[in-house]
Design a protein around this motif. Structure first.
Motif, PDB file in Angstrom:
ATOM      1  N   HIS A 144       0.944  -1.252  -0.072  1.00  0.00           N
ATOM      2  CA  HIS A 144      -0.168  -0.131  -0.028  1.00  0.00           C
ATOM      3  C   HIS A 144       0.745   1.270  -0.021  1.00  0.00           C
ATOM      4  CE1 HIS A 144      -3.037  -2.967   1.439  1.00  0.00           C
ATOM      5  NE2 HIS A 144      -3.896  -2.090   0.842  1.00  0.00           N
ATOM      6  N   VAL A 145       0.202   2.458  -0.607  1.00  0.00           N
ATOM      7  CA  VAL A 145       1.152   3.615  -0.473  1.00  0.00           C
ATOM      8  C   VAL A 145       0.848   4.066   1.063  1.00  0.00           C
ATOM      9  CG1 VAL A 145       0.769   4.479  -2.903  1.00  0.00           C
ATOM     10  CG2 VAL A 145      -1.095   4.714  -1.059  1.00  0.00           C
ATOM     11  N   ALA A 146       1.945   5.191   1.500  1.00  0.00           N
ATOM     12  CA  ALA A 146       1.745   5.564   2.700  1.00  0.00           C
ATOM     13  C   ALA A 146       0.333   6.027   2.970  1.00  0.00           C
ATOM     14  CB  ALA A 146       2.791   6.731   2.867  1.00  0.00           C
ATOM     15  N   PRO A 147      -0.194   5.841   4.337  1.00  0.00           N
ATOM     16  CA  PRO A 147      -1.603   6.158   4.632  1.00  0.00           C
ATOM     17  C   PRO A 147      -1.949   7.817   4.070  1.00  0.00           C
ATOM     18  CG  PRO A 147      -0.686   5.063   6.510  1.00  0.00           C
ATOM     19  CD  PRO A 147       0.402   5.184   5.582  1.00  0.00           C
ATOM     20  N   GLY A 148      -3.093   7.990   3.539  1.00  0.00           N
ATOM     21  CA  GLY A 148      -3.563   9.208   2.997  1.00  0.00           C
ATOM     22  C   GLY A 148      -2.935   9.858   2.062  1.00  0.00           C
ATOM     23  N   THR A 149      -1.977   9.225   1.332  1.00  0.00           N
ATOM     24  CA  THR A 149      -0.935   9.782   0.438  1.00  0.00           C
ATOM     25  C   THR A 149      -0.889   9.026  -0.666  1.00  0.00           C
ATOM     26  OG1 THR A 149       1.140   9.010   0.986  1.00  0.00           O
ATOM     27  CG2 THR A 149       0.330  10.867   2.243  1.00  0.00           C
ATOM     28  N   PHE A 150      -0.403   9.400  -2.116  1.00  0.00           N
ATOM     29  CA  PHE A 150       0.281   8.555  -2.798  1.00  0.00           C
ATOM     30  C   PHE A 150       1.644   8.304  -2.808  1.00  0.00           C
ATOM     31  CE2 PHE A 150      -3.785  10.064  -4.958  1.00  0.00           C
ATOM     32  CZ  PHE A 150      -4.343   8.928  -4.976  1.00  0.00           C
ATOM     33  N   PHE A 151       2.748   8.599  -1.797  1.00  0.00           N
ATOM     34  CA  PHE A 151       3.690   8.564  -1.473  1.00  0.00           C
ATOM     35  C   PHE A 151       4.219   6.972  -1.443  1.00  0.00           C
ATOM     36  CE2 PHE A 151       3.698  12.962  -0.109  1.00  0.00           C
ATOM     37  CZ  PHE A 151       4.532  13.467  -1.090  1.00  0.00           C
ATOM     38  N   ASP A 152       5.250   6.390  -1.719  1.00  0.00           N
ATOM     39  CA  ASP A 152       5.489   4.947  -1.323  1.00  0.00           C
ATOM     40  C   ASP A 152       5.910   4.965   0.030  1.00  0.00           C
ATOM     41  OD1 ASP A 152       5.225   4.394  -3.871  1.00  0.00           O
ATOM     42  OD2 ASP A 152       7.263   3.868  -4.368  1.00  0.00           O
ATOM     43  N   TYR A 153       6.644   5.736   0.647  1.00  0.00           N
ATOM     44  CA  TYR A 153       6.899   5.943   1.991  1.00  0.00           C
ATOM     45  C   TYR A 153       7.243   7.490   2.502  1.00  0.00           C
ATOM     46  CZ  TYR A 153       9.103   4.915   6.593  1.00  0.00           C
ATOM     47  OH  TYR A 153       9.259   5.062   8.009  1.00  0.00           O
ATOM     48  N   GLY A 154       8.473   7.615   2.258  1.00  0.00           N
ATOM     49  CA  GLY A 154       8.808   9.204   2.558  1.00  0.00           C
ATOM     50  C   GLY A 154       8.148  10.364   1.867  1.00  0.00           C
ATOM     51  N   ALA A 155       8.156  11.433   2.517  1.00  0.00           N
ATOM     52  CA  ALA A 155       7.370  12.674   1.811  1.00  0.00           C
ATOM     53  C   ALA A 155       8.136  13.263   0.929  1.00  0.00           C
ATOM     54  CB  ALA A 155       6.689  13.610   2.835  1.00  0.00           C
ATOM     55  N   VAL A 156       9.641  13.155   1.263  1.00  0.00           N
ATOM     56  CA  VAL A 156      10.529  13.876   0.355  1.00  0.00           C
ATOM     57  C   VAL A 156      11.861  13.005  -0.018  1.00  0.00           C
ATOM     58  CG1 VAL A 156      12.475  15.749   0.042  1.00  0.00           C
ATOM     59  CG2 VAL A 156       9.937  15.986   1.233  1.00  0.00           C
ATOM     60  N   HIS A 157      12.319  12.973  -1.208  1.00  0.00           N
ATOM     61  CA  HIS A 157      13.291  12.135  -1.700  1.00  0.00           C
ATOM     62  C   HIS A 157      14.360  12.678  -2.126  1.00  0.00           C
ATOM     63  CE1 HIS A 157      14.930   8.838  -4.757  1.00  0.00           C
ATOM     64  NE2 HIS A 157      15.357   8.849  -3.846  1.00  0.00           N
ATOM     65  N   LEU A 158      15.634  12.207  -1.535  1.00  0.00           N
ATOM     66  CA  LEU A 158      17.036  13.137  -1.990  1.00  0.00           C
ATOM     67  C   LEU A 158      18.008  11.985  -2.354  1.00  0.00           C
ATOM     68  CD1 LEU A 158      18.783  15.694   0.518  1.00  0.00           C
ATOM     69  CD2 LEU A 158      20.024  13.597  -0.661  1.00  0.00           C
ATOM     70  N   VAL A 159      18.639  12.548  -3.691  1.00  0.00           N
ATOM     71  CA  VAL A 159      19.649  11.657  -4.158  1.00  0.00           C
ATOM     72  C   VAL A 159      20.895  12.755  -4.356  1.00  0.00           C
ATOM     73  CG1 VAL A 159      20.520  10.716  -6.576  1.00  0.00           C
ATOM     74  CG2 VAL A 159      18.385  10.164  -5.533  1.00  0.00           C
ATOM     75  N   THR A 160      22.119  12.122  -3.930  1.00  0.00           N
ATOM     76  CA  THR A 160      23.466  12.699  -4.195  1.00  0.00           C
ATOM     77  C   THR A 160      24.151  12.544  -5.299  1.00  0.00           C
ATOM     78  OG1 THR A 160      24.662  11.136  -2.859  1.00  0.00           O
ATOM     79  CG2 THR A 160      23.616  12.402  -1.308  1.00  0.00           C
ATOM     80  N   THR A 161      24.856  13.831  -5.744  1.00  0.00           N
ATOM     81  CA  THR A 161      25.652  13.394  -6.776  1.00  0.00           C
ATOM     82  C   THR A 161      26.759  12.534  -6.564  1.00  0.00           C
ATOM     83  OG1 THR A 161      27.073  15.492  -6.282  1.00  0.00           O
ATOM     84  CG2 THR A 161      25.128  15.610  -7.912  1.00  0.00           C
ATOM     85  N   THR A 162      27.274  12.472  -5.356  1.00  0.00           N
ATOM     86  CA  THR A 162      28.489  11.606  -5.092  1.00  0.00           C
ATOM     87  C   THR A 162      28.003   9.904  -5.162  1.00  0.00           C
ATOM     88  OG1 THR A 162      29.201  13.099  -3.419  1.00  0.00           O
ATOM     89  CG2 THR A 162      30.083  10.790  -3.404  1.00  0.00           C
ATOM     90  N   ALA A 163      26.673   9.893  -4.913  1.00  0.00           N
ATOM     91  CA  ALA A 163      26.409   8.211  -4.959  1.00  0.00           C
ATOM     92  C   ALA A 163      26.133   8.086  -6.400  1.00  0.00           C
ATOM     93  CB  ALA A 163      25.116   8.263  -4.303  1.00  0.00           C
ATOM     94  N   LEU A 164      25.576   9.069  -7.043  1.00  0.00           N
ATOM     95  CA  LEU A 164      25.457   8.634  -8.625  1.00  0.00           C
ATOM     96  C   LEU A 164      26.931   8.587  -9.451  1.00  0.00           C
ATOM     97  CD1 LEU A 164      22.795  11.064  -9.494  1.00  0.00           C
ATOM     98  CD2 LEU A 164      22.509   8.791  -9.150  1.00  0.00           C
ATOM     99  N   ALA A 165      27.877   9.257  -8.866  1.00  0.00           N
ATOM    100  CA  ALA A 165      29.000   9.182  -9.441  1.00  0.00           C
ATOM    101  C   ALA A 165      29.778   7.710  -9.014  1.00  0.00           C
ATOM    102  CB  ALA A 165      30.090  10.316  -8.992  1.00  0.00           C
ATOM    103  N   ARG A 166      29.525   7.396  -8.049  1.00  0.00           N
ATOM    104  CA  ARG A 166      30.076   5.979  -7.529  1.00  0.00           C
ATOM    105  C   ARG A 166      29.536   4.831  -8.656  1.00  0.00           C
ATOM    106  NH1 ARG A 166      31.420   3.036  -3.017  1.00  0.00           N
ATOM    107  NH2 ARG A 166      31.543   0.956  -3.445  1.00  0.00           N
ATOM    108  N   LEU A 167      28.144   5.139  -8.787  1.00  0.00           N
ATOM    109  CA  LEU A 167      27.668   3.888  -9.480  1.00  0.00           C
ATOM    110  C   LEU A 167      28.288   4.207 -10.841  1.00  0.00           C
ATOM    111  CD1 LEU A 167      24.140   4.361  -8.013  1.00  0.00           C
ATOM    112  CD2 LEU A 167      25.612   2.267  -7.850  1.00  0.00           C
ATOM    113  N   ARG A 168      28.443   5.443 -11.332  1.00  0.00           N
ATOM    114  CA  ARG A 168      28.804   5.428 -12.718  1.00  0.00           C
ATOM    115  C   ARG A 168      30.175   4.952 -13.119  1.00  0.00           C
ATOM    116  NH1 ARG A 168      28.058  10.565 -12.698  1.00  0.00           N
ATOM    117  NH2 ARG A 168      25.973  10.601 -13.291  1.00  0.00           N
TER     118      ARG A 168
END
Length: 282
Positions: A144-168
């Motif tokens: 189910h989505v988070a109660p009363g919302t259409f979010f999967d879980y958290g209200a805000v999602h953050l990604v870092t450029t450092t993590a993407l560089a590591r994966l790249r």
């Protein structure tokens, strides 16, 4: 610690979203983010996490107008407003079954289906054994989505450029454009190699005027592997994540994660270029 390099919101769940030059953050998250979703007659929330059933949603784009009305641009370029009966009809034709755009999860509580991926850490091991094959031929798990919302879980999602560089670096032929991961905030971090956000759990982040608590790493589904805008499909994206970054998530085991979910502690406005500072929990 870092700087906001991009802001994005997605007014309709699993559709393409919009880049922002400024956004107000409330206790619910970014204003206008995931305020609508496409539902079928069973009340299931449309999510490209089940690509065979809902993947065509990624061919549509949603945005807010200056009057804060949600509009949807369909694959043929037609733009219609939420609430227009013709929009439901066109979405139904696109998806091959009757669906409607809704701003509430509905009486069934926002059921959500996820296809079981072939990479490790794509779903908790305990759930993998409960997967069932549906009419599309895909093995899916249900939640189910988070109660009363259409979010999967958290209200805000953050990604870092450092993590993407590591994966790249681990998968040089892959395009780790942050849009694949559908973040609200992309932060250019100064922490050096690796996944600096792993050390942020339960910390507080001041981002522009807003204050957040880092709640949990973000488990990744198949969406980053799908074609989006000009980005081609690439199953190797999530295989790289599974090799490089499987981390504990609550009591669900080690899952393949990129980014973190945030809880809003203090509302405020955020803009690209705003500084991001971290302090311990209190």
């Amino acid at each position: 610690m870092g700087t906001v390099t991009a802001l994005r919101r997605y007014p309709v769940k699993s559709m393409l979203g919009e880049a922002l030059t400024s956004v107000a953050v409330t206790e619910r998250g970014l204003c206008g983010d995931r305020v609508f979703a496409v539902l079928d007659d069973a009340g299931t929330v449309g999510s490209a996490k089940h690509p065979r059933k809902w993947g065509s949603l990624l061919r549509c784009r949603s945005r807010l107008t200056s009057a804060d009305k949600v509009v949807v641009e369909l694959p043929d370029g037609v733009v219609l407003s939420a609430g227009d009966p013709d929009l439901d009809a066109r979405l139904s034709k696109l998806l091959g079954r009757h669906v409607s755009l809704s701003d509430t999860p509905g009486e069934h509580g926002g059921a959500l289906e996820r296809a079981v991926p072939d990479y490790e850490g794509g779903v908790p091991d305990a759930l993998r054994g409960t997967a069932a094959t549906d009419a599309t031929g895909a093995a899916v798990t249900s939640g189910h989505v988070a109660p009363g919302t259409f979010f999967d879980y958290g209200a805000v999602h953050l990604v870092t450029t450092t993590a993407l560089a590591r994966l790249r670096a681990a998968y040089p032929t892959g395009d780790f454009d942050p849009r694949r991961f559908r973040p609200n905030l992309v932060v250019d971090t100064l922490d050096g190699p690796g996944f600096p956000e792993d050390a942020w759990m339960d910390s507080h982040l001041r981002v522009g005027e807003a204050l957040f608590r880092v709640v949990v790493p973000t488990p990744r589904c198949v969406i980053p592997t799908l074609a989006q805008e000009e980005l081609p499909p690439d199953p190797g994206i999530m295989h790289a994540v599974a090799r490089e970054h499987r981390v504990p998530v609550f009591d669900l085991g080690r899952l393949s994660c990129v980014g973190v979910y945030l809880e809003v502690l203090e509302p405020g406005t955020i803009r690209p270029g705003d500084s991001v500072t971290r302090r311990g929990s209190s």
